[in-house]
Motif scaffolding. Structure first.
Motif, PDB file in Angstrom:
ATOM      1  N   VAL A 121       0.842  -1.196   0.000  1.00 23.44           N
ATOM      2  CA  VAL A 121       0.000   0.000   0.000  1.00 23.44           C
ATOM      3  C   VAL A 121       0.877   1.247   0.000  1.00 23.44           C
ATOM      4  O   VAL A 121       2.097   1.174   0.036  1.00 23.44           O
ATOM      5  CB  VAL A 121      -0.928   0.022   1.238  1.00 23.44           C
ATOM      6  N   GLY A 122       0.208   2.394  -0.037  1.00 26.88           N
ATOM      7  CA  GLY A 122       0.916   3.665   0.061  1.00 26.88           C
ATOM      8  C   GLY A 122       1.251   4.257  -1.286  1.00 26.88           C
ATOM      9  O   GLY A 122       0.452   4.185  -2.227  1.00 26.88           O
ATOM     10  N   GLU A 123       2.435   4.847  -1.392  1.00 27.25           N
ATOM     11  CA  GLU A 123       2.853   5.572  -2.579  1.00 27.25           C
ATOM     12  C   GLU A 123       3.312   4.623  -3.691  1.00 27.25           C
ATOM     13  O   GLU A 123       4.490   4.533  -4.032  1.00 27.25           O
ATOM     14  CB  GLU A 123       3.964   6.557  -2.218  1.00 27.25           C
ATOM     15  N   VAL A 124       2.357   3.883  -4.243  1.00 27.88           N
ATOM     16  CA  VAL A 124       2.615   2.993  -5.371  1.00 27.88           C
ATOM     17  C   VAL A 124       1.493   3.162  -6.396  1.00 27.88           C
ATOM     18  O   VAL A 124       0.354   3.464  -6.044  1.00 27.88           O
ATOM     19  CB  VAL A 124       2.708   1.512  -4.928  1.00 27.88           C
ATOM     20  N   PRO A 174       6.424   2.043  -7.412  1.00 28.40           N
ATOM     21  CA  PRO A 174       6.419   3.171  -6.474  1.00 28.40           C
ATOM     22  C   PRO A 174       6.362   4.514  -7.206  1.00 28.40           C
ATOM     23  O   PRO A 174       6.932   4.676  -8.287  1.00 28.40           O
ATOM     24  CB  PRO A 174       7.753   3.011  -5.733  1.00 28.40           C
ATOM     25  N   THR A 175       5.664   5.470  -6.613  1.00 27.62           N
ATOM     26  CA  THR A 175       5.582   6.816  -7.188  1.00 27.62           C
ATOM     27  C   THR A 175       6.834   7.611  -6.822  1.00 27.62           C
ATOM     28  O   THR A 175       7.677   7.164  -6.041  1.00 27.62           O
ATOM     29  CB  THR A 175       4.353   7.550  -6.654  1.00 27.62           C
ATOM     30  N   SER A 176       6.934   8.812  -7.366  1.00 30.00           N
ATOM     31  CA  SER A 176       8.081   9.676  -7.069  1.00 30.00           C
ATOM     32  C   SER A 176       8.096  10.126  -5.607  1.00 30.00           C
ATOM     33  O   SER A 176       9.123  10.582  -5.105  1.00 30.00           O
ATOM     34  CB  SER A 176       8.062  10.904  -7.982  1.00 30.00           C
ATOM     35  N   LYS A 177       6.968   9.996  -4.918  1.00 35.33           N
ATOM     36  CA  LYS A 177       6.898  10.358  -3.503  1.00 35.33           C
ATOM     37  C   LYS A 177       7.379   9.240  -2.578  1.00 35.33           C
ATOM     38  O   LYS A 177       7.518   9.450  -1.369  1.00 35.33           O
ATOM     39  CB  LYS A 177       5.459  10.725  -3.130  1.00 35.33           C
ATOM     40  N   ALA A 178       7.630   8.084  -3.113  1.00 27.86           N
ATOM     41  CA  ALA A 178       8.028   6.935  -2.286  1.00 27.86           C
ATOM     42  C   ALA A 178       9.509   7.049  -1.924  1.00 27.86           C
ATOM     43  O   ALA A 178      10.383   6.615  -2.675  1.00 27.86           O
ATOM     44  CB  ALA A 178       7.749   5.636  -3.025  1.00 27.86           C
ATOM     45  N   LYS A 179       9.774   7.620  -0.771  1.00 31.22           N
ATOM     46  CA  LYS A 179      11.153   7.785  -0.294  1.00 31.22           C
ATOM     47  C   LYS A 179      11.561   6.678   0.673  1.00 31.22           C
ATOM     48  O   LYS A 179      12.755   6.436   0.870  1.00 31.22           O
ATOM     49  CB  LYS A 179      11.298   9.137   0.417  1.00 31.22           C
ATOM     50  N   TYR A 180      10.563   6.021   1.278  1.00 27.41           N
ATOM     51  CA  TYR A 180      10.824   4.988   2.284  1.00 27.41           C
ATOM     52  C   TYR A 180       9.825   3.852   2.104  1.00 27.41           C
ATOM     53  O   TYR A 180       8.764   4.027   1.494  1.00 27.41           O
ATOM     54  CB  TYR A 180      10.661   5.548   3.708  1.00 27.41           C
ATOM     55  N   ARG A 209      15.157   3.149   3.609  1.00 23.33           N
ATOM     56  CA  ARG A 209      15.072   4.167   2.587  1.00 23.33           C
ATOM     57  C   ARG A 209      14.907   3.450   1.250  1.00 23.33           C
ATOM     58  O   ARG A 209      15.373   2.323   1.086  1.00 23.33           O
ATOM     59  CB  ARG A 209      16.348   5.013   2.613  1.00 23.33           C
ATOM     60  N   ILE A 210      14.256   4.086   0.290  1.00 21.02           N
ATOM     61  CA  ILE A 210      13.920   3.383  -0.944  1.00 21.02           C
ATOM     62  C   ILE A 210      15.164   2.917  -1.690  1.00 21.02           C
ATOM     63  O   ILE A 210      15.168   1.830  -2.293  1.00 21.02           O
ATOM     64  CB  ILE A 210      13.012   4.254  -1.848  1.00 21.02           C
ATOM     65  N   ASP A 211      16.262   3.697  -1.654  1.00 23.62           N
ATOM     66  CA  ASP A 211      17.463   3.248  -2.359  1.00 23.62           C
ATOM     67  C   ASP A 211      18.107   2.059  -1.657  1.00 23.62           C
ATOM     68  O   ASP A 211      18.734   1.208  -2.302  1.00 23.62           O
ATOM     69  CB  ASP A 211      18.470   4.389  -2.543  1.00 23.62           C
ATOM     70  N   GLU A 212      17.943   1.957  -0.335  1.00 28.47           N
ATOM     71  CA  GLU A 212      18.417   0.769   0.372  1.00 28.47           C
ATOM     72  C   GLU A 212      17.576  -0.449   0.003  1.00 28.47           C
ATOM     73  O   GLU A 212      18.105  -1.553  -0.193  1.00 28.47           O
ATOM     74  CB  GLU A 212      18.346   0.997   1.887  1.00 28.47           C
ATOM     75  N   ALA A 213      16.262  -0.232  -0.073  1.00 29.58           N
ATOM     76  CA  ALA A 213      15.374  -1.336  -0.424  1.00 29.58           C
ATOM     77  C   ALA A 213      15.631  -1.842  -1.836  1.00 29.58           C
ATOM     78  O   ALA A 213      15.495  -3.042  -2.114  1.00 29.58           O
ATOM     79  CB  ALA A 213      13.916  -0.893  -0.285  1.00 29.58           C
ATOM     80  N   MET A 259       6.191   5.212   1.623  1.00 29.23           N
ATOM     81  CA  MET A 259       5.901   6.456   2.321  1.00 29.23           C
ATOM     82  C   MET A 259       6.828   7.571   1.856  1.00 29.23           C
ATOM     83  O   MET A 259       7.961   7.324   1.417  1.00 29.23           O
ATOM     84  CB  MET A 259       6.059   6.248   3.840  1.00 29.23           C
ATOM     85  N   GLU A 260       6.358   8.795   2.023  1.00 23.83           N
ATOM     86  CA  GLU A 260       7.179   9.966   1.712  1.00 23.83           C
ATOM     87  C   GLU A 260       8.045  10.349   2.895  1.00 23.83           C
ATOM     88  O   GLU A 260       9.166  10.846   2.726  1.00 23.83           O
ATOM     89  CB  GLU A 260       6.291  11.137   1.304  1.00 23.83           C
ATOM     90  N   GLN A 261       7.564  10.098   4.116  1.00 26.76           N
ATOM     91  CA  GLN A 261       8.291  10.443   5.333  1.00 26.76           C
ATOM     92  C   GLN A 261       8.906   9.193   5.970  1.00 26.76           C
ATOM     93  O   GLN A 261       8.383   8.093   5.811  1.00 26.76           O
ATOM     94  CB  GLN A 261       7.341  11.123   6.333  1.00 26.76           C
ATOM     95  N   GLU A 262       9.973   9.396   6.697  1.00 26.50           N
ATOM     96  CA  GLU A 262      10.634   8.287   7.395  1.00 26.50           C
ATOM     97  C   GLU A 262       9.673   7.621   8.368  1.00 26.50           C
ATOM     98  O   GLU A 262       9.080   8.281   9.215  1.00 26.50           O
ATOM     99  CB  GLU A 262      11.866   8.796   8.143  1.00 26.50           C
ATOM    100  N   PRO A 263       9.485   6.322   8.278  1.00 22.51           N
ATOM    101  CA  PRO A 263       8.516   5.649   9.154  1.00 22.51           C
ATOM    102  C   PRO A 263       9.062   5.425  10.563  1.00 22.51           C
ATOM    103  O   PRO A 263      10.263   5.267  10.770  1.00 22.51           O
ATOM    104  CB  PRO A 263       8.285   4.313   8.446  1.00 22.51           C
ATOM    105  N   LEU A 264       8.151   5.391  11.511  1.00 19.93           N
ATOM    106  CA  LEU A 264       8.499   4.989  12.864  1.00 19.93           C
ATOM    107  C   LEU A 264       8.662   3.475  12.893  1.00 19.93           C
ATOM    108  O   LEU A 264       7.855   2.742  12.329  1.00 19.93           O
ATOM    109  CB  LEU A 264       7.403   5.402  13.846  1.00 19.93           C
TER     110      LEU A 264
END
Length: 329
Positions: A121-124, A174-180, A209-213, A259-264
Motif C-alpha cells: 500500500v501507500g505511494e505505489v 512506487p511513485t516519485s513520492k516513495a522515499k521509504y 530508505r527506498i534506495d536501500e530497499a 511512504m514519503e516520510q521516514e517511518p516509525l
C-alpha cells in the motif's frame, strides 16, 4: 550517536530488564553457546511446521531435505564458512515468541504459514496483495551466503534462499513520492504468544530508505540451507539486509507501505538512543551499553574485529556519502 547521562534518559527509552539480562547471559555463557541444540527433520512440504526426528543430526546441510533443489548461485555470496543449520535455528531473536534466544525454536511452531500474503500500500501506482505461492512461482530464487551481524555482539554466516527485494518492488511501481518503505509483521497473539508482552508496540515494524530497499544486496528470504525458511527464523518471508544489524531483518512480513516520510519503527519507538533508523554496522559507533568493535561468530571462542558495513562497504558506502554516520546511526 549522542549518549545522555543515565539520569537524563526517560524510563520509556530503557530496554526491558528481561532483554538486557538475556544479552548479559550470552556474554557469560559464550562457551556454552558453541554447543548447538541438535534437532532433526523429516520430509516437509513448503510452509509446514518442521517435525523433530530423533537421531538425525542437521549440524551440516547433508542430512537436510532440499525444498529448493535448483537454486541460482549468487555472485554476492561471501566465501566464508556457513554457520551450521542447528546453530542458526537454535539461537535466534524473534520476540513475538519470547525474549530468550531458544524461545523461537521452542514456541514458533504455533505459527500457521499457509496461506500467507503480503499487502502492498501507500505511494505505489499499483497497490495490491501478493501471496507466497505467487512469489515462489513467478520470481527466480537464488542462494546468497550472507553475514548476519547482531547488535549484541554475535554474528553468523547464513546461506539464505531468496529474491532481490527490488524485483518485488518494481511490480507495484512506487511513485516519485516513495522515499521509504515500512514493513510490518503479523499481529496475532494467539499464534505469537510473545506479543502478550507489551515491551514492544506490536506489530513489529521496520523500514528502509527506498534506495536501500532497491539495492541488489537486499533480499526477501523464503529459506535457508536450500530448504523452506524454518518458523523460528522468520517463516515464511523475512527481510535480509546484510550490511545492517540483525534487528533490521524483520520476520513474518505481512505488509509493505511506501511512504514519503521516514517511518516509525519498533526499536526506535522502544529505545531511540540505542537503535537508530539506519542500523548500519559501524564499529566506531558504540551501543550505549557495549562496544561494537568486536564480534563473536557463533561457534567460535575468540572474537574478531567488526567490519564497517559488516564487510559490504565496497558495495554500499556510496549510499551514505556526506552523511554523518554517528548522527544517522
Amino acid at each position: 550517536m549522542l549518549i545522555k547521562p543515565l539520569d537524563d534518559i526517560p524510563s520509556a527509552e530503557i530496554t526491558p530488564e528481561s532483554i538486557y539480562q538475556e544479552r548479559r547471559r550470552f556474554m557469560r555463557n559464550g562457551v556454552n553457546l558453541m554447543i548447538a541444540t541438535t534437532v532433526g527433520v523429516t520430509n516437509t512440504t513448503l510452509f509446514s511446521a518442521p517435525v523433530v526426528a530423533k537421531g538425525v543430526d542437521p549440524s551440516s546441510a547433508i542430512n537436510l531435505p532440499i525444498d529448493f533443489p535448483h537454486l541460482k548461485p549468487s555472485a554476492f555470496s561471501t566465501g566464508e564458512q556457513s554457520t551450521p543449520f542447528a546453530k542458526i535455528t537454535a539461537y535466534a531473536n524473534f520476540y513475538e515468541f519470547g525474549t530468550d534466544k531458544s524461545d523461537p525454536q521452542r514456541y514458533a511452531q504455533t505459527l500457521t504459514t499457509r496461506p500467507w500474503s503480503v499487502q502492498v500500500v501507500g505511494e505505489v501506482e499499483k497497490p495490491g496483495v501478493i501471496d507466497m505461492e505467487e512469489i515462489l512461482r513467478k520470481f527466480t530464487l537464488e542462494e546468497r551466503i550472507y553475514r548476519l551481524r547482531c547488535v549484541e555482539g554475535w554474528s553468523m554466516v547464513i546461506p539464505w534462499v531468496g529474491l532481490p527485494l527490488s524485483e518485488l518492488i518494481k511490480r507495484f511501481q512506487p511513485t516519485s513520492k516513495a522515499k521509504y518503505v515500512q514493513f510490518s509483521s503479523l499481529l496475532d497473539p494467539k499464534q505469537m504468544p510473545g506479543q502478550e508482552d507489551r515491551f514492544l508496540n506490536w506489530p513489529y515494524t521496520e523500514g528502509l530508505r527506498i534506495d536501500e530497499a532497491m539495492h541488489p544486496l537486499t533480499i526477501l528470504s523464503v529459506g535457508l540451507y536450500g530448504r523452506v525458511l524454518p518458523h523460528e527464523n522468520g517463516a515464511p518471508l523475512r527481510l535480509v539486509v546484510p550490511w545492517k544489524y540483525g534487528f533490521k531483518s524483520i520476520k513474518s512480513i505481512v505488509k509493505m507501505r511506501f511512504m514519503e516520510q521516514e517511518p516509525l519503527t519498533s526499536w526506535i519507538e522502544a529505545e531511540p538512543r540505542a537503535y537508530g533508523f539506519y542500523a548500519n554496522v559501524n564499529p566506531t559507533v558504540p551501543h550505549p551499553r557495549w562496544s561494537q568493535k568486536k564480534e563473536r561468530r557463533i561457534g567460535e571462542f575468540f572474537k574478531r574485529n567488526t567490519l564497517m558495513f559488516n564487510g559490504y562497504a565496497e558495495q554500499v558506502s556510496s549510499l551514505y556519502t556526506d552523511m554523518d554516520l554517528r548522527k544517522y546511526y
